[in-house]
Motif scaffolding. Structure first.
Motif, PDB file in Angstrom:
ATOM      1  N   CYS A  50     -19.483  23.681   1.968  1.00 32.55           N
ATOM      2  CA  CYS A  50     -20.585  23.736   1.013  1.00 32.55           C
ATOM      3  C   CYS A  50     -21.450  24.951   1.350  1.00 32.55           C
ATOM      4  O   CYS A  50     -21.189  25.669   2.323  1.00 32.55           O
ATOM      5  N   TYR A  51     -22.472  25.181   0.570  1.00 30.52           N
ATOM      6  CA  TYR A  51     -23.333  26.339   0.778  1.00 30.52           C
ATOM      7  C   TYR A  51     -23.979  26.302   2.162  1.00 30.52           C
ATOM      8  O   TYR A  51     -24.109  27.329   2.831  1.00 30.52           O
ATOM      9  N   ARG A  52     -24.354  25.119   2.619  1.00 29.87           N
ATOM     10  CA  ARG A  52     -25.033  25.012   3.910  1.00 29.87           C
ATOM     11  C   ARG A  52     -24.065  25.200   5.076  1.00 29.87           C
ATOM     12  O   ARG A  52     -24.499  25.503   6.188  1.00 29.87           O
ATOM     13  N   CYS A  53     -22.778  25.020   4.854  1.00 27.53           N
ATOM     14  CA  CYS A  53     -21.806  25.368   5.897  1.00 27.53           C
ATOM     15  C   CYS A  53     -21.855  26.867   6.176  1.00 27.53           C
ATOM     16  O   CYS A  53     -21.652  27.303   7.318  1.00 27.53           O
ATOM     17  N   LEU A  54     -22.104  27.653   5.134  1.00 25.68           N
ATOM     18  CA  LEU A  54     -22.185  29.106   5.283  1.00 25.68           C
ATOM     19  C   LEU A  54     -23.539  29.527   5.823  1.00 25.68           C
ATOM     20  O   LEU A  54     -23.630  30.433   6.657  1.00 25.68           O
ATOM     21  N   TYR A  55     -24.599  28.875   5.365  1.00 27.06           N
ATOM     22  CA  TYR A  55     -25.959  29.177   5.806  1.00 27.06           C
ATOM     23  C   TYR A  55     -26.598  27.904   6.352  1.00 27.06           C
ATOM     24  O   TYR A  55     -27.259  27.166   5.615  1.00 27.06           O
ATOM     25  N   PRO A  56     -26.408  27.612   7.631  1.00 30.34           N
ATOM     26  CA  PRO A  56     -26.851  26.325   8.192  1.00 30.34           C
ATOM     27  C   PRO A  56     -28.366  26.142   8.227  1.00 30.34           C
ATOM     28  O   PRO A  56     -28.859  25.022   8.142  1.00 30.34           O
ATOM     29  N   SER A  57     -29.115  27.239   8.357  1.00 34.70           N
ATOM     30  CA  SER A  57     -30.558  27.124   8.544  1.00 34.70           C
ATOM     31  C   SER A  57     -31.290  27.151   7.214  1.00 34.70           C
ATOM     32  O   SER A  57     -31.023  27.990   6.356  1.00 34.70           O
ATOM     33  N   GLU A  58     -32.241  26.233   7.066  1.00 45.84           N
ATOM     34  CA  GLU A  58     -33.087  26.202   5.869  1.00 45.84           C
ATOM     35  C   GLU A  58     -34.444  26.850   6.124  1.00 45.84           C
ATOM     36  O   GLU A  58     -35.362  26.714   5.330  1.00 45.84           O
TER      37      GLU A  58
ATOM     38  N   ALA B 253     -14.638  27.894   6.366  1.00 44.32           N
ATOM     39  CA  ALA B 253     -14.229  26.543   6.772  1.00 44.32           C
ATOM     40  C   ALA B 253     -15.451  25.634   6.763  1.00 44.32           C
ATOM     41  O   ALA B 253     -16.569  26.071   7.056  1.00 44.32           O
ATOM     42  N   PRO B 254     -15.263  24.355   6.441  1.00 39.13           N
ATOM     43  CA  PRO B 254     -16.397  23.429   6.487  1.00 39.13           C
ATOM     44  C   PRO B 254     -16.843  23.180   7.924  1.00 39.13           C
ATOM     45  O   PRO B 254     -16.044  23.247   8.854  1.00 39.13           O
ATOM     46  N   ARG B 255     -18.125  22.923   8.084  1.00 42.51           N
ATOM     47  CA  ARG B 255     -18.668  22.564   9.397  1.00 42.51           C
ATOM     48  C   ARG B 255     -18.664  21.044   9.522  1.00 42.51           C
ATOM     49  O   ARG B 255     -19.306  20.361   8.715  1.00 42.51           O
ATOM     50  N   PRO B 256     -17.985  20.499  10.513  1.00 41.55           N
ATOM     51  CA  PRO B 256     -17.938  19.027  10.651  1.00 41.55           C
ATOM     52  C   PRO B 256     -19.323  18.406  10.831  1.00 41.55           C
ATOM     53  O   PRO B 256     -19.544  17.259  10.441  1.00 41.55           O
ATOM     54  N   ASP B 257     -20.270  19.188  11.404  1.00 44.00           N
ATOM     55  CA  ASP B 257     -21.607  18.666  11.627  1.00 44.00           C
ATOM     56  C   ASP B 257     -22.595  19.060  10.542  1.00 44.00           C
ATOM     57  O   ASP B 257     -23.818  18.911  10.722  1.00 44.00           O
ATOM     58  N   CYS B 258     -22.102  19.537   9.415  1.00 44.75           N
ATOM     59  CA  CYS B 258     -22.999  19.974   8.327  1.00 44.75           C
ATOM     60  C   CYS B 258     -23.806  18.778   7.822  1.00 44.75           C
ATOM     61  O   CYS B 258     -23.231  17.750   7.425  1.00 44.75           O
ATOM     62  N   PRO B 259     -25.138  18.879   7.819  1.00 43.37           N
ATOM     63  CA  PRO B 259     -25.952  17.753   7.362  1.00 43.37           C
ATOM     64  C   PRO B 259     -25.828  17.471   5.863  1.00 43.37           C
ATOM     65  O   PRO B 259     -26.218  16.398   5.405  1.00 43.37           O
TER      66      PRO B 259
END
Length: 249
Positions: A170-178, A238-244
């Motif tokens: 998802c988008y947050r997998c690419l950019y983890p920080s908000e 790739a998806p991050r397994p820990d993506c919130p």
């Protein structure tokens, strides 16, 4: 069922054997939400309307300014001061009056995004700030629909399709920080007019592919373009397994 006029209007698309009448009918039955009707959203909206997407929901709370006209091609001099979503709706009505239009002349909050995403087939994110992008990402994941995302500044751009419900990040997998409130902006860094045109047109292309079943959508990849040198890279994501946002899928 396409009418005779529709068969003529969309003839060049229907002639493609891997698109055909079936692809056109899928477009006609589709509904797309476009968030942001500026440099990216203008060409994306015009091409989706011209291609025959049945319904477009246009959302933007901004007003047209003189400095927008260099690149935001659905607005004209007479639209200065008008709401951007309403201005684009007027342009689309002149281009293809068959398209059903819904104007949301305001900035969407997270609750409004969730409501709209629950009744559309796909979202085109043409916004220019991270809070909106992150909220749209979560709304699309919850609704189980694809998010077609792009960004452009100076002579550079990037494009991706985020659809973790069908695999990939998802988008947050690419950019983890908000943490960052705003993206690098054209008003601060500048942009050449065709750059946003190219990226917005590519967003429309990805949306058409996803809605019609034509081709292969840009899932699990990021297209990075430097239009100053015409160098393009396709990076695997790739998806991050820990993506919130999507880690629970």
């Amino acid at each position: 069922m396409l009418s005779d006029d529709q068969l003529l209007r969309y003839n060049r698309q229907i002639l493609m054997q891997d698109f055909d009448i079936a692809g056109q009918e899928r477009l006609q039955a589709a509904c797309v939400l476009i968030v942001g009707l500026g440099g990216l959203g203008c060409p994306a909206a015009l091409y989706l309307a011209a291609a025959g997407v049945g319904q477009l929901v246009l959302a933007d709370g901004d007003a047209v300014e003189l400095s927008n006209l260099q690149r935001q091609i659905a607005h004209g001099d007479g639209d200065i001061g008008c709401n951007k979503a309403a201005s684009v709706a007027q342009s689309i009505a002149g281009l293809n009056p068959e398209v059903k239009l819904e104007v949301q002349p305001h900035y969407l909050d997270a609750e409004q995004m969730a409501t709209l995403c629950s009744r559309v087939d796909l979202v085109v994110d043409a916004s220019d700030n991270y809070p909106t992008r992150f909220d749209l990402n979560r709304a699309c994941i919850a609704a189980g629909i694809p998010l077609v995302s792009a960004a452009a500044v100076r002579g550079e751009g990037q494009l991706a399709v985020f659809d973790p419900n069908r695999g990939g990040p998802c988008y947050r997998c690419l950019y983890p920080s908000e943490g960052s409130a705003t993206a690098l902006s054209c008003s601060e860094s500048g942009v050449l007019a065709p750059v946003v045109g190219v990226l917005g047109a590519l967003q429309a292309m990805e949306a058409i592919k996803l809605l019609s079943g034509y081709g292969e959508a840009l899932r699990s990849a990021l297209l990075v373009m430097d239009l100053a040198t015409q160098q393009t890279q396709r990076l695997t994501l790739a998806p991050r397994p820990d993506c919130p946002d999507c880690g629970h899928l």
